[in-house]
Design an enzyme around this catalytic site. Structure first.
Site, short mmCIF file in Angstrom:
data_model
loop_
_atom_site.label_atom_id
_atom_site.label_comp_id
_atom_site.label_asym_id
_atom_site.label_seq_id
_atom_site.Cartn_x
_atom_site.Cartn_y
_atom_site.Cartn_z
N GLU A 116 0.86 -1.20 0.00
CA GLU A 116 0.00 0.00 0.00
C GLU A 116 0.89 1.23 0.00
O GLU A 116 1.99 1.18 0.52
CB GLU A 116 -0.81 0.09 1.31
CG GLU A 116 -1.74 -1.01 1.59
CD GLU A 116 -2.01 -1.16 3.10
OE1 GLU A 116 -1.44 -0.40 3.92
OE2 GLU A 116 -2.77 -2.05 3.42
N LYS A 118 2.41 4.60 1.41
CA LYS A 118 2.55 5.12 2.76
C LYS A 118 2.05 6.55 2.77
O LYS A 118 2.69 7.46 2.24
CB LYS A 118 4.01 5.07 3.21
CG LYS A 118 4.19 5.47 4.67
CD LYS A 118 5.62 5.22 5.12
CE LYS A 118 5.78 5.41 6.61
NZ LYS A 118 5.46 6.76 7.07
N ASP A 120 0.98 10.24 3.82
CA ASP A 120 1.62 11.24 4.66
C ASP A 120 0.55 12.02 5.43
O ASP A 120 0.14 13.10 5.03
CB ASP A 120 2.46 12.17 3.78
CG ASP A 120 3.66 12.69 4.54
OD1 ASP A 120 3.83 12.30 5.71
OD2 ASP A 120 4.43 13.47 3.96
N TYR A 228 -5.64 0.82 7.26
CA TYR A 228 -4.60 -0.12 6.85
C TYR A 228 -4.32 -1.21 7.87
O TYR A 228 -3.31 -1.92 7.74
CB TYR A 228 -3.31 0.62 6.49
CG TYR A 228 -2.80 1.56 7.56
CD1 TYR A 228 -2.43 1.08 8.81
CD2 TYR A 228 -2.67 2.91 7.30
CE1 TYR A 228 -1.96 1.93 9.79
CE2 TYR A 228 -2.19 3.78 8.26
CZ TYR A 228 -1.84 3.28 9.52
OH TYR A 228 -1.38 4.12 10.47
N LYS A 317 10.93 3.91 1.58
CA LYS A 317 10.68 5.35 1.46
C LYS A 317 11.11 5.90 0.09
O LYS A 317 12.07 5.43 -0.51
CB LYS A 317 11.46 6.11 2.55
CG LYS A 317 11.08 5.72 3.96
CD LYS A 317 9.75 6.26 4.39
CE LYS A 317 9.82 7.72 4.76
NZ LYS A 317 10.13 7.96 6.18
N CYS A 411 17.13 46.70 -15.28
CA CYS A 411 17.32 45.32 -15.72
C CYS A 411 18.75 44.86 -15.44
O CYS A 411 19.69 45.53 -15.86
CB CYS A 411 17.01 45.23 -17.21
SG CYS A 411 17.42 43.63 -17.92
N CYS A 414 20.45 44.40 -19.13
CA CYS A 414 20.74 45.50 -20.06
C CYS A 414 20.66 46.89 -19.44
O CYS A 414 20.98 47.87 -20.11
CB CYS A 414 19.82 45.42 -21.27
SG CYS A 414 18.13 45.94 -20.93
N CYS A 429 11.48 43.97 -17.94
CA CYS A 429 12.50 44.85 -18.48
C CYS A 429 11.89 45.56 -19.68
O CYS A 429 11.25 44.93 -20.53
CB CYS A 429 13.71 44.03 -18.90
SG CYS A 429 14.76 44.91 -20.07
N CYS A 435 17.82 44.28 -25.08
CA CYS A 435 18.24 43.42 -23.97
C CYS A 435 18.68 42.04 -24.45
O CYS A 435 17.96 41.35 -25.17
CB CYS A 435 17.07 43.27 -22.99
SG CYS A 435 17.46 42.26 -21.58
S1 IVH Z 1 1.08 0.12 8.86
C1 IVH Z 1 2.45 -1.85 12.63
N1 IVH Z 1 0.38 1.13 6.56
O1 IVH Z 1 3.36 5.25 8.84
C2 IVH Z 1 2.30 -1.14 11.34
N2 IVH Z 1 1.30 2.55 8.20
O2 IVH Z 1 6.04 5.17 9.95
C3 IVH Z 1 1.55 0.08 11.50
N3 IVH Z 1 1.40 4.90 7.55
O3 IVH Z 1 2.38 5.28 12.20
C4 IVH Z 1 1.55 0.93 10.33
N4 IVH Z 1 0.51 4.66 5.55
O4 IVH Z 1 0.90 6.51 10.50
C5 IVH Z 1 0.91 1.37 7.76
N5 IVH Z 1 -0.34 1.94 4.51
C6 IVH Z 1 0.18 2.16 5.70
C7 IVH Z 1 0.58 3.45 6.13
C8 IVH Z 1 1.14 3.60 7.39
C9 IVH Z 1 1.01 5.51 6.43
C10 IVH Z 1 2.02 5.60 8.68
C11 IVH Z 1 1.39 5.28 10.01
C12 IVH Z 1 2.48 4.80 10.89
C13 IVH Z 1 3.69 5.37 10.20
C14 IVH Z 1 4.93 4.54 10.54
#
Ligand code: IVH
Length: 747
Positions: A116, A118, A120, A228, A317, A411, A414, A429, A435
């Site tokens: 999945e 990650k 933010d 998740y 990451k 400018c 020029c 300018c 120029c």
């Molecule tokens: S699983 C034990 N899945 O990342 C595993 N975390 O750096 C628990 N996060 O605190 C996390 N997307 O806030 C999981 N698809 C995803 C995620 C995810 C974002 C965040 C989450 C966690 C942090 C860890």
């Protein structure tokens, strides 16, 4: 059935429909009714509930507007800790993790992983008891978080009540609350308009919105969520694998990432990572990597945890898209169209996968809004292929003695004047013809079809001529010799001769084309034709002063004089420095400042006169030439370098037939005369006004000593009285008609 029973049924039906639509919209991403219809259902439910407040239940979809603010959040102890994740930063680290997993599981084949993005945002735990949302908590330190139930209840993507009936009696669902990019942009746009602080990024905005003591504020924030994982479950566990468990959550109405996939082994992980990486910028939310989890729950159990992170999951990451660095200087670049753009020179920093040492600041409005200064520590962002930008300044790190950035008056390439028209973000300018930064564009434009129409002189050839230093400005074209052109790449002698012939032919042109060819900012084809027609000769156009074009009414003169001379500034103060000062009249723009410079050397000489000396009645009225265009026109011809090129063009033989010179007096018989129209007239006032203006007259709204004629219709009031008191000639419509007739007869 009582009337009340009917309403009860209707309320239940509406809630079910609305929940169903929420589910389709937020979970399935398949809405099947227009927003307006959804709003109608909501309004109907609201109306019924306000008529019967006793029927309101906490899980009604109307109850997502937030409630009274809290004084503090209550702490929540997580019954199962909320863990964090270990990170991998490259393929080798991923392979090492996969190997550890296989070793521990004593597996020789590939492991199945759930993948999945990650997200933010921030982690949240949702506790459902008997299918109802009873508590929502932030992660906090993993053991203890904050109770944000009231806030979470306002997030429409999160069901207040689970669908179906096959859920465990208690189920704790975990996921990430985030703010989609478009919602973030809109929120910041709103904040900017309201003069409030903006959020640095969607993550901060999501966190700030969720950690609001006033849930009514949270309700206005565009938050979303993807689940998740699971925490505590009382009763049967929903499924033996992660992907199946997520499918069950989805069936209960919980939002799950549409990107969730099962992949095979580390190769599957790396392919998924690469795919999401390519699509990262197109996703509607920010992500900072990909999370992989051993899909099988029994295997997860075997693997267990180390410290605060599970062995069965890892975050691969992406390179960070934001980093801190310092601004070494703010410089100005001149673009090929003359735009003068501020650029931050940065201490090189690795961000978004590349080393960044420059970031555009776009324009002065942006520099001022972000208040970026040399010496500042800034957050730099580079997302995907987007050019790097300075997101914000870390004010706490500002060293002493920094100075705000100022737009250069000349400018940097020029030396011509830089102008920033009122109300426009971009400064430019004004040395367009000369120029070096603008050379190529200037020559291409000069040669183009609607300008001098030089046959055979295409963009590529212009670039070659300039790159090989054969020409520097449009006039140099006419000095080119056959052998110089023939020496260029892919240029046969025959085509070189053709070009020379075309150049020769192009020398014979029209004033309108010539004016257009100069590439003056704001002077398009139609405006060039207009100016040529109205003014007749290049001399007349070059002789225009702002005072010929820009009006200062008596009342404006008075307020301006009073304000400017009351500031207590030294008499040597240059008038343009008054621009943008507190209390400046709204109408006082760059155009007015430059116009006053034409007439007064400095503030002292202006204040030595009376306010009436500041008044100005323009002598020319050219269709479509407003203050901004007037400034651009006059400034262009004011640049000595531009004039040199124009002189050179004429010297090499560019010529045209000139018109009558400045419009002949018989065509403008009312030149210099000021009219005021008042009372009820037999035709629309605008019609008469246009007629008078066409004859050169000025038509104003108030009567003064300077008014020549007042045309009074029926029921004329104070203006007529004033005209009589001042001894101004008063005409009725008949009188006006004979005045005009007389002019036509003598013409
Ligand atoms: S699983 C034990 N899945 O990342 C595993 N975390 O750096 C628990 N996060 O605190 C996390 N997307 O806030 C999981 N698809 C995803 C995620 C995810 C974002 C965040 C989450 C966690 C942090 C860890």
């Amino acid at each position: 059935m009582t009337a009340k029973q009917d309403e009860r049924d209707r309320i239940a039906a509406l809630r079910e429909q609305i929940d169903q639509h929420n589910y389709r919209y937020y979970v399935l991403d398949e809405p099947n009714i227009p927003d307006a219809e959804y709003d109608r259902l909501m309004r109907e439910l609201q109306a019924l509930e306000s008529a019967h407040p006793d029927l309101i239940t906490p899980d009604s979809p109307t109850q997502r507007v937030g409630g009274a603010p809290l004084s503090a959040f209550t702490q929540v102890v997580h019954r199962m800790p909320m863990l964090s994740l270990d990170n991998a930063f490259d393929a080798d680290e991923m392979a090492a993790w996969d190997k550890r997993v296989r070793d521990r599981l004593k597996l020789s084949g590939v492991v199945e992983y759930a993948a999945e993005p990650k997200l933010d945002g921030l982690a949240i735990s949702l506790r459902y008891e008997d299918g109802r949302l009873v508590q929502a908590a932030t992660r906090g330190d993993g053991t203890q978080g904050e109770d944000v139930t009231a806030n979470v209840r306002t997030i429409k993507a999160i069901p207040l009540k689970l669908r179906g009936d096959d859920w465990p009696r208690v189920v704790e669902v975990r996921g990430e609350v985030f703010m989609p990019k478009t919602g973030f942009e809109r929120l910041n746009e709103r904040a900017r308009k309201a003069g409030e602080k903006t959020f640095v990024n969607p993550r901060n905005a999501a966190a700030g919105s969720l950690r609001q003591l006033d849930s009514r504020i949270t309700a206005t924030r565009p938050l979303a969520m993807f689940c998740y994982g699971l925490g505590e479950v009382e009763g049967d566990h929903p499924a033996p694998t992660h992907d199946q468990a997520m499918a069950r959550l989805r069936g209960w109405g919980l939002p799950i990432s549409p990107e969730l996939q099962v992949v095979q082994g580390v190769d599957g992980c790396l392919a998924y990572y690469a795919d999401i990486g390519r699509r990262r910028d197109a996703l509607p939310y920010d992500i900072d990597g990909v999370v992989f989890k051993v899909n099988d729950y029994a295997a997860q159990q075997t693997l267990g945890f180390v410290a605060k992170a599970p062995r069965w999951a890892i975050a691969h990451k992406f390179p960070a898209q934001e980093e801190l660095t310092t601004v070494e200087a703010v410089e100005f670049q001149v673009g090929r169209t003359g735009a003068v753009t501020p650029v931050a020179r940065l201490t090189p920093v690795f961000v978004g996968g590349v080393t960044v040492s420059n970031a555009t600041l776009h324009n002065m409005d942006e520099v001022e809004r972000k208040d970026v200064r040399a010496g500042d520590t800034v957050i730099v962002r580079r997302a995907g292929d987007v050019i790097p930008e300075v997101v914000s300044v870390v004010q706490e790190h500002r060293p002493a003695g920094t100075e705000p950035v100022v737009l250069p008056s000349h400018c940097p390439v020029c030396g011509s004047d830089v102008i920033k028209p009122e109300g426009e973000a971009v400064a430019r300018c004004s040395g367009g013809l000369y120029c070096a930064a603008q050379r190529k564009e200037a020559v291409k434009h000069f040669a183009s079809r609607k300008a001098l129409d030089i046959d055979g002189l295409g963009d590529k050839l212009v670039e070659q001529l300039i790159d090989s230093d054969l020409i520097h400005d449009p006039a140099d074209l006419f000095d080119l010799r056959l052998e110089q052109i023939a020496g260029l790449e892919r240029m046969a002698e025959k085509s070189a001769q053709n070009l020379l012939n075309a150049l020769d032919a192009a020398k014979q042109t029209t004033l309108a084309r010539f004016l257009f060819a100069l590439g003056i900012m704001g002077i398009g084809e139609a405006m060039a034709a207009n100016l040529a027609r109205e003014l007749g000769s290049l001399q007349a156009i070059m002789a225009l002063r702002l005072a010929d074009l820009i009006a200062v009414k008596p009342s404006q003169a008075k307020t301006f004089h009073g304000w400017a001379c009351g500031l207590g500034l030294p008499p040597t103060t240059p008038l343009p420095t008054l621009l943008g000062r507190a209390g400046a009249p709204k109408w006082f723009t760059e155009a007015h400042a430059l116009m006053l410079v034409e007439r007064f050397a400095d503030l002292g000489s202006l204040c030595a006169t009376g306010p009436e000396q500041v008044e100005n009645a323009p002598t020319r009225q050219i269709d479509g030439v407003g203050d901004v265009l007037a400034t651009q026109l006059v400034t262009f011809f004011h640049q000595p370098h531009n004039r040199e090129v124009i002189d050179k063009l004429i010297a090499v033989g560019v010529h045209w037939e000139e018109g009558q010179g400045p419009a002949a007096p018989e065509r403008q018989p009312l030149q210099g005369k000021t009219f005021v129209l008042t009372g009820t007239l037999s035709r629309p006032r605008d019609e008469i006004k246009t007629e008078l203006q066409a004859l050169g007259a000025k038509v104003t709204g108030s009567v003064s000593k300077k008014t020549d004629y007042v045309v009074a219709g029926e029921a004329a009031g104070s203006k007529l009285t004033k005209a009589q008191a001042l001894g101004v000639t008063v005409l009725d419509e008949q009188g006006l008609a004979s005045l005009l007739q007389g002019l036509i007869d003598t013409a």
